[in-house]
Design an enzyme around this catalytic site. Sequence first.
Site, short mmCIF file in Angstrom:
data_model
loop_
_atom_site.label_atom_id
_atom_site.label_comp_id
_atom_site.label_asym_id
_atom_site.label_seq_id
_atom_site.Cartn_x
_atom_site.Cartn_y
_atom_site.Cartn_z
N ARG A 1 -19.87 55.75 20.75
CA ARG A 1 -19.83 54.57 21.61
C ARG A 1 -19.90 54.85 23.07
O ARG A 1 -20.52 53.69 23.20
CB ARG A 1 -18.59 53.82 21.01
CG ARG A 1 -18.45 52.29 22.22
CD ARG A 1 -17.16 51.42 22.10
NE ARG A 1 -16.14 52.06 21.59
CZ ARG A 1 -15.02 52.74 21.80
NH1 ARG A 1 -15.85 52.93 22.74
NH2 ARG A 1 -13.79 53.06 21.01
N TYR B 1 -33.02 30.23 29.28
CA TYR B 1 -32.63 30.70 27.43
C TYR B 1 -31.29 29.51 27.51
O TYR B 1 -30.01 30.05 27.91
CB TYR B 1 -32.50 32.16 26.89
CG TYR B 1 -31.92 32.35 26.13
CD1 TYR B 1 -33.05 31.62 24.46
CD2 TYR B 1 -30.95 32.89 25.70
CE1 TYR B 1 -32.13 31.89 23.69
CE2 TYR B 1 -30.22 32.93 24.20
CZ TYR B 1 -31.04 32.20 22.67
OH TYR B 1 -30.46 32.46 21.55
N ASP C 1 -33.46 37.86 35.07
CA ASP C 1 -34.08 38.12 33.90
C ASP C 1 -35.36 38.16 33.20
O ASP C 1 -35.95 37.49 33.54
CB ASP C 1 -33.55 36.92 32.72
CG ASP C 1 -33.33 37.09 31.57
OD1 ASP C 1 -34.52 37.30 31.05
OD2 ASP C 1 -32.98 36.15 30.38
N LYS D 1 -37.67 41.01 22.37
CA LYS D 1 -38.49 40.74 22.85
C LYS D 1 -39.72 41.90 23.19
O LYS D 1 -39.77 42.80 22.58
CB LYS D 1 -38.35 39.81 24.03
CG LYS D 1 -37.06 38.86 23.78
CD LYS D 1 -37.16 37.98 22.53
CE LYS D 1 -35.84 37.57 21.92
NZ LYS D 1 -34.87 37.49 22.90
O1 P1T Z 1 -31.39 37.04 21.31
P1 P1T Z 1 -30.82 38.20 22.60
O2 P1T Z 1 -31.14 39.89 22.62
O3 P1T Z 1 -29.22 38.63 23.00
O4 P1T Z 1 -30.99 37.80 24.12
C1 P1T Z 1 -30.90 36.68 24.67
C2 P1T Z 1 -31.81 36.31 25.89
C3 P1T Z 1 -31.65 36.56 26.78
N1 P1T Z 1 -32.57 36.21 27.64
C4 P1T Z 1 -34.37 35.28 27.33
C5 P1T Z 1 -34.90 34.77 28.00
C6 P1T Z 1 -34.13 34.93 26.12
O5 P1T Z 1 -35.65 34.04 25.78
C7 P1T Z 1 -32.71 35.19 25.48
C8 P1T Z 1 -33.66 35.50 24.08
N2 P1T Z 1 -33.91 34.13 23.77
C9 P1T Z 1 -34.90 33.75 21.96
C10 P1T Z 1 -34.26 33.85 21.27
C11 P1T Z 1 -35.70 32.64 22.17
O6 P1T Z 1 -36.49 32.72 21.20
O7 P1T Z 1 -36.49 32.24 22.89
#
Ligand code: P1T
Length: 379
Positions: free
Chosen positions: A46, A98, A170, A195
């Site tokens: 961890r 988001y 972000d 992503k």
């Molecule tokens: O899903 P995760 O890896 O926890 O990330 C969250 C997140 C944070 N910031 C942005 C700009 C994001 O688009 C996302 C996750 N977004 C999607 C799942 C979506 O389809 O927009």
Amino acid sequence: MKFATKAIHAGVEPDPTTGAIMTPIYQTSTYVQESPGKHKGYEYARTQNPTRTVLQNNLAAIENGKHGICYSSGLGATDAILKLFKPGDEIIASSDLYGGTYRIMAKVFQDFGLKFKFIGLEDPAVLEAALTPRTKMVWLETPTNPMLRIVDIEAIAAITRARNILLTVDNTFASPYLQNPLDLGADIVMHSVTKYLGGHSDTVMGAIVLNDDEIARQLTFIQNACGAVPGPQDCFLVLRGIKTLHLRMQRHSENALKIARFLSEHPKVSQVNYPGLETHPQHELARRQMRDFGGMVSFTLHGDSLPEAVKVMESFQVFSLGESLGGVESLCTHPASMTHASIPKEEREKNGLKDTLIRLSVGVEDADDLIEDLRQAIG
Ligand code: P1T
């Protein structure tokens, strides 16, 4: 070193025991110690894992930062950043963001005493007016999810720097290939690695990149103390994904521009949001701030009929309907019922996010096939 070379090589060394060119997946929970406290720098997985260390160093290099820290998801990374603050501290976040980011702020950390204000940050003067002596961080996305608005990172950083307020960007929609917020004055860059960085719709992960040693120490402490760490196999997959990030982003951007142009000429389409279109209100800013315009496009149809929008989303043959973005395959999302459902409808509408908005993550397939799919689905 230029981007493509860094993406492939930065932080990556041949394995010291075998010379393997690909970083091994160190699938282990612990490391054997010679004597209590006498070890090779790794104690418990961890806290540290060699596959993760290589990825963290690679991410820091491609974001032009000093420290890279990975978490089990983008929201795990956001959670760690929010834990830097104390009850009574105020955070200003862009209102177009988001839905999960809104949810963790408004529905989790608000209950622990942090205060949040969600405002449009396209006009930096609006930020000046919203600041109070308790404001400790500004959080923004650019391009924003799902309206594809652009926020001027340099202009916002000039305001936050002068007042000792942290600026977190972000950078998920742009990826480090298209935009490097630290170079524009941001203090912290956050990514949903799930992503574009991963790029193949097979991993959930988050990351933070920054220069400040003390904040990096606190975030590394939180990574270990709170435990939201990614597994070594996921770190390997992302390291592999990053090796083609530049190639993928070029094709994502090329395809998305063709699609945005096609949609903006379609008689049934009322609005197309894509920063690469000359008609986008912040096209010049996007041109200055980004190297290209990315793979995300959103649009609405004339008449704003939800059943009609749903019919389009059900009719795709090449685009798949689902949440997420940034993979090689094209995806279509309905923000109001999926990614942004946790934002109250009145808040969404204040922000211009209609229930009929369709969001596309344009993949790296042949653009002709994607346009043909849109043509048949819109009718
Ligand atoms: O899903 P995760 O890896 O926890 O990330 C969250 C997140 C944070 N910031 C942005 C700009 C994001 O688009 C996302 C996750 N977004 C999607 C799942 C979506 O389809 O927009």
